[in-house]
Write an enzyme that holds these catalytic residues in place. Sequence first.
Site, PDB file in Angstrom:
ATOM      1  N   SER A  70       0.780  -1.234   0.005  1.00 35.80           N
ATOM      2  CA  SER A  70      -0.042   0.031  -0.165  1.00 35.80           C
ATOM      3  C   SER A  70       0.819   1.392  -0.053  1.00 35.80           C
ATOM      4  O   SER A  70       2.157   1.404   0.443  1.00 35.80           O
ATOM      5  CB  SER A  70      -0.890  -0.107   1.205  1.00 35.80           C
ATOM      6  OG  SER A  70      -1.623  -1.317   1.406  1.00 35.80           O
TER       7      SER A  70
HETATM    8  N1  SAM Z   1      -0.530  -5.010   4.011  1.00 34.00           N
HETATM    9  C1  SAM Z   1      -0.065  -4.823   2.996  1.00 34.00           C
HETATM   10  C2  SAM Z   1       1.453  -4.459   2.889  1.00 34.00           C
HETATM   11  O1  SAM Z   1       1.857  -3.721   3.630  1.00 34.00           O
HETATM   12  O2  SAM Z   1       1.808  -4.901   1.925  1.00 34.00           O
HETATM   13  C3  SAM Z   1      -0.859  -4.583   1.827  1.00 34.00           C
HETATM   14  C4  SAM Z   1      -1.896  -5.687   1.344  1.00 34.00           C
HETATM   15  S1  SAM Z   1      -2.569  -5.698  -0.368  1.00 34.00           S
HETATM   16  C5  SAM Z   1      -3.283  -4.072  -0.641  1.00 34.00           C
HETATM   17  C6  SAM Z   1      -3.964  -6.806   0.192  1.00 34.00           C
HETATM   18  C7  SAM Z   1      -3.452  -8.057   0.533  1.00 34.00           C
HETATM   19  O3  SAM Z   1      -4.796  -8.894   1.141  1.00 34.00           O
HETATM   20  C8  SAM Z   1      -3.244  -9.104  -0.614  1.00 34.00           C
HETATM   21  O4  SAM Z   1      -1.828  -9.479  -0.407  1.00 34.00           O
HETATM   22  C9  SAM Z   1      -4.133  -9.956  -0.768  1.00 34.00           C
HETATM   23  O5  SAM Z   1      -3.699 -11.244  -1.165  1.00 34.00           O
HETATM   24  C10 SAM Z   1      -4.731 -10.033   0.643  1.00 34.00           C
HETATM   25  N2  SAM Z   1      -6.315 -10.576   0.947  1.00 34.00           N
HETATM   26  C11 SAM Z   1      -7.222 -10.420  -0.034  1.00 34.00           C
HETATM   27  N3  SAM Z   1      -8.199 -11.024   0.709  1.00 34.00           N
HETATM   28  C12 SAM Z   1      -7.790 -11.905   1.804  1.00 34.00           C
HETATM   29  C13 SAM Z   1      -8.373 -12.492   2.762  1.00 34.00           C
HETATM   30  N4  SAM Z   1      -9.756 -12.841   2.708  1.00 34.00           N
HETATM   31  N5  SAM Z   1      -7.773 -13.051   3.636  1.00 34.00           N
HETATM   32  C14 SAM Z   1      -6.355 -12.684   3.649  1.00 34.00           C
HETATM   33  N6  SAM Z   1      -5.646 -11.931   2.761  1.00 34.00           N
HETATM   34  C15 SAM Z   1      -6.338 -11.371   1.791  1.00 34.00           C
END
Ligand code: SAM
Length: 226
Positions: A70
Site C-alpha cells: 500500500s
Molecule cells: N498490508 C499489505 C502491505 O503492507 O504490503 C498490503 C496488502 S495488499 C493491498 C492486500 C492483501 O490482502 C493482498 O496480499 C491479498 O492477497 C490479501 N487478501 C485479500 N483477501 C484476503 C483474505 N480474505 N484473507 C487474507 N488476505 C487477503
Amino acid sequence: MATSDGKGAVDLTAARERMVARDIAGRDVQDERVLAAMRKVAREAFVPESLRKAAYEDTPLPIGSGQTISQPYIVAFMIEALQLKGGEKVLEIGTGSGYAAAVLAEIAGEVCTVERLHPLADRAESIFAQLGYRHIHVLRGDGTRGWPAYAPYDAIVVTAGGPRVPEALKQQLAIGGRLVIPVGAGQETQELLRVTRRSATEFDVEEIGGVRFVPLIGEQGWPNLD
Ligand code: SAM
C-alpha cells in the site's frame, strides 16, 4: 525520489525521512507513535529488489501475485485511525509484503496477520525473521474469518476492500476495540470505515475517507473467481 551520492549508491534513509516529513506528517497524520514507526521501518526491505529505488515514492507498488504494497500515506492514515497507545494485540487482514505489519509491530505488543496467498505469506514471514520481528505471527488462510485463536483484539485493520464488514471480525474485537476496513459496493473504490465495539452487541460506525484497495476475497468478502 531517492537521492544518489554521485557514485550510484542511493540514500534510502534520507529518502525515508523526507517521505515521512512531506507525505505523511506534511499531510494530516499527527500521531507521534505512527510517525516514529514510519521513520523506523525500511520500506525497501518489503518491495521487490528491482523497485527499491522507488520505495519512498508515496505510491502503491507491485509485490507479485497480482498484489500491491500500500501507499505509505494510507498505511500511516489507517494505523493512526486504530488509535493505538502502545502494547496492544492487533490483527491485520492482508499481510501482502509485510510492511504494514512491521509498522504496526513498532507500536503494538503483538501483531497477528493473515494472508490468503501462500507465496506472499512465506516471503513476509522470512523478512520478519530476518529483521527480528518475533512478535508478528502469520496465518495462511481466509482472513474474513479472522484468527479466533488469538482473539479478542484491541484493534483490527483490513488492507483489502470487501463488500461488507465481516461479522467474524466484529466478534473478535475486544469491547472498546477499533476495526478499520475499506468497504464498497463495487471492487473499484471503497469507503474506509472505523467500527468501534461499544458492548457485546453495540458497534459505532464512522466513515473516515475514500480509498482504493485490491479486493478482499473470502467467505465474508468477494468470491474467488480464479
Ligand atoms: N498490508 C499489505 C502491505 O503492507 O504490503 C498490503 C496488502 S495488499 C493491498 C492486500 C492483501 O490482502 C493482498 O496480499 C491479498 O492477497 C490479501 N487478501 C485479500 N483477501 C484476503 C483474505 N480474505 N484473507 C487474507 N488476505 C487477503
